[in-house]
Structure formats: C-alpha cells, structure tokens
Write an enzyme that holds these catalytic residues in place. Structure first.
Site, PDB file in Angstrom:
ATOM      1  N   GLU A   1      45.562  45.527  37.749  1.00  0.00           N
ATOM      2  CA  GLU A   1      43.572  45.759  37.487  1.00  0.00           C
ATOM      3  C   GLU A   1      43.628  46.916  36.870  1.00  0.00           C
ATOM      4  O   GLU A   1      42.926  47.445  36.738  1.00  0.00           O
ATOM      5  CB  GLU A   1      42.618  45.585  38.405  1.00  0.00           C
ATOM      6  CG  GLU A   1      43.082  43.950  39.623  1.00  0.00           C
ATOM      7  CD  GLU A   1      42.240  42.991  38.128  1.00  0.00           C
ATOM      8  OE1 GLU A   1      41.790  43.389  37.202  1.00  0.00           O
ATOM      9  OE2 GLU A   1      42.124  41.829  39.292  1.00  0.00           O
TER      10      GLU A   1
ATOM     11  N   HIS B   1      38.911  41.737  47.954  1.00  0.00           N
ATOM     12  CA  HIS B   1      38.244  40.197  48.515  1.00  0.00           C
ATOM     13  C   HIS B   1      37.186  39.818  49.264  1.00  0.00           C
ATOM     14  O   HIS B   1      38.717  39.364  50.247  1.00  0.00           O
ATOM     15  CB  HIS B   1      39.675  39.204  48.438  1.00  0.00           C
ATOM     16  CG  HIS B   1      40.436  39.318  46.371  1.00  0.00           C
ATOM     17  ND1 HIS B   1      41.586  38.982  46.646  1.00  0.00           N
ATOM     18  CD2 HIS B   1      40.285  40.160  45.500  1.00  0.00           C
ATOM     19  CE1 HIS B   1      42.202  38.846  45.745  1.00  0.00           C
ATOM     20  NE2 HIS B   1      40.997  39.926  44.798  1.00  0.00           N
TER      21      HIS B   1
HETATM   22  P1  13P Z   1      47.553  43.758  42.134  1.00  0.00           P
HETATM   23  O1  13P Z   1      48.153  43.638  43.084  1.00  0.00           O
HETATM   24  O2  13P Z   1      48.013  44.211  40.923  1.00  0.00           O
HETATM   25  O3  13P Z   1      46.905  45.132  42.293  1.00  0.00           O
HETATM   26  O4  13P Z   1      46.110  43.233  42.393  1.00  0.00           O
HETATM   27  C1  13P Z   1      45.651  42.350  43.599  1.00  0.00           C
HETATM   28  C2  13P Z   1      44.333  42.185  42.817  1.00  0.00           C
HETATM   29  O5  13P Z   1      43.572  41.915  43.505  1.00  0.00           O
HETATM   30  C3  13P Z   1      44.108  41.599  41.581  1.00  0.00           C
HETATM   31  O6  13P Z   1      42.786  41.125  41.328  1.00  0.00           O
HETATM   32 ZN    ZN Z   2      41.343  41.101  43.223  1.00  0.00          ZN
END
Ligand code: 13P
Ligand code: ZN
Length: 273
Positions: free
Chosen positions: A121, A146
């Site tokens: 991201e 999340h």
């Molecule tokens: P990364 O492990 O690349 O940081 O991705 C996790 C994520 O939540 C992508 O939206």
């Molecule tokens: Zn994510």
C-alpha cells in the site's frame, strides 16, 4: 553511486519502534490483522540525525513522482509482515526509506531483510505523507488495518444513501460524535495497492482524519501509531455496537439535535476552542 552494503540497524529513536510494536500488537489482538493484513508508515525525517544515517543499500524507482517528499525519510512496514511479528520485533518488520531523485525513487537505508519490499500500500502511504507535508499538518503517522465490524458496516452502507455510514457510527456511540464531529471518509471499493485507491484516499483525508475502505479496511492518521490505533478502535467499537444492536433485533437510536448540540459544546470545552 549506490553503495551495495546492507544494514539491518534502523537508527530510529526507540520510542517510535515501541509505539509501532504496541499498536501492531493491539491490532493483532483485536483480530484486525489476519495473516499480513495492515501496514504502518511514519515520516521520521525530523527525528533522525541525517549525519548518522547508514549508506543506501539499493535504490528502487517509483511508479510516479512525489516531489514534495524528496529527501524525506519514511519508516515503513515490510510487505507480507505479520502484525503479531511486528509487535515482537518491530525493527525486523520495518524498513527505512529515503525518497530520492526529486521524489521518483526511494533508497533503502536500513532493512532487516535486504531484499524485502515496503508495504504493497506504499502508493497510498506516500501520497498521504506528501499531502500532510504540503498542507502543513503535524501528523506524521499512517496506519492501515482490517477492523471487521467497520468493514461489515461498509457492506451495509452499499445499499444506503451517502452519509449513512457516519449516521450509523454517530448513532451507535456518542464518543464518535465527540472525536469525529465531521465523520470519517468513505472510499468505495478500489483495487488494494492501486494509485486510484491512493488518490481517492487522499481526497477523503483532506477533510477527515480516518477513511474507511469499503469491503477492505480502514486507514487512520496520527501523531504516532497509538493515536491512529485509538481512532480506529473508537470507530470499530461504534460499528460493533451498531451490529450488536441489529443482531439483538434493536434498531440503533440516533442522537437528537439537542444531544448533538450538547456534545458539540462538550467538544469545544475539551479542545479549548
Ligand atoms: P502488505 O503486507 O503489503 O502491507 O499488505 C497488507 C494489506 O493490508 C494490503 O491492503
Ligand atoms: Zn489491507
């Protein structure tokens, strides 16, 4: 000429890594961080002594330029890292980047795993850090995670009119009106990691401290990782209360106009404005 030496020592003052570790641990414990979910970045330019920085190990071109970030130092979680691991060893889960070539590339100054890449991201994180600098904001931390109840509410919002999500969050928990009087930004589902997601996110963050990414997660700004965590925790609590009411067959009630006005003056007293 880029020096080929590698360094795994991240010369960031301890408190920054401690706060990242603490926030990462909370996100894991809250069930917001399945597998590699979530990422954290900090603009650490003002807290690092540039004379003591390690030499760049390698340079990576960026897909677009971030001119205002030229020369800035960004601490970023490594893509694929688990928040539960970051909580135990934040230095191993982070890498230190310097934005180079007028914002068109970054060099890796320190990373535990020399071939590791920063979060997928990065497009959102860098565009946000650029916006924060350009607008003179004192906020230097970006946390994405999340939180499931907040994400669930974005599913419910799909069939509702604009503004419904903030109404639901304010209705569920008075704290939300106190800490987010202008609500949160609501970004529709856009491909994770994309430039389009980054642009929509920055647009929403110009007027909100937190954005919710539909069917994906949420992203918060803070002075540090714990501030950003607190913002998300308050919002996810509200979403949880809203869903709990609904699951119990109770329609969450809304704060009345006088109650909202009363909260407004309480907020003014709190902030001294
Ligand atoms: P990364 O492990 O690349 O940081 O991705 C996790 C994520 O939540 C992508 O939206
Ligand atoms: Zn994510």
């Amino acid at each position: 000429m880029v020096d080929e030496r590698e360094s795994c020592e991240i010369p960031v003052i301890g408190i920054v890594l401690e706060q990242i570790a603490e926030a990462a641990g909370y996100m894991w414990m809250q069930h917001w961080a399945e597998a590699n979910a979530g990422n954290i970045t900090l603009n650490v330019t003002s807290i690092l002594d540039s004379a003591k920085l390690p030499l760049a190990a390698r340079k990576v071109e960026l897909p677009r330029a971030y001119p205002s970030l030229a020369g800035q130092l960004i601490l970023a979680t490594v893509t694929g890292s688990r928040m539960r691991d970051v909580s135990l060893d934040p230095a191993a889960g982070c890498m230190l980047l310097r934005i180079e070539d007028g914002g068109k590339a970054f060099s890796v100054l320190a990373a535990f795993n020399a071939s590791g890449r920063p979060t997928s991201e990065l497009a959102s994180h860098l565009l946000i850090h650029e916006m924060l600098l350009e607008t003179g904001s004192k906020l230097r931390t970006v946390v994405h995670t999340h939180p499931p109840e907040l994400v669930a509410l974005t599913h419910a919002a799909e069939t509702q009119p604009e503004g419904w999500l903030n109404d639901a969050l304010w209705a569920a928990h008075a704290e939300v009106k106190i800490f987010f009087p202008g609500g949160v930004g609501h970004v529709p589902y856009i491909m994770p990691g994309s430039e389009a997601l980054a642009e929509a996110t920055v647009e929403a963050l110009r007027s909100h401290p937190v954005v919710v990414w539909a069917r994906h997660g949420a992203l918060a700004l803070g002075e540090n990782a714990l501030d950003a965590f607190d913002a998300l925790d308050t919002l996810n609590k509200a979403a949880d209360i809203w869903l709990t009411c609904r699951a119990a067959g109770v329609e969450p009630t809304h704060l009345s106009a006088p109650e909202l006005a009363e909260l407004g003056s309480y907020l003014k007293k709190l902030t001294g404005e």
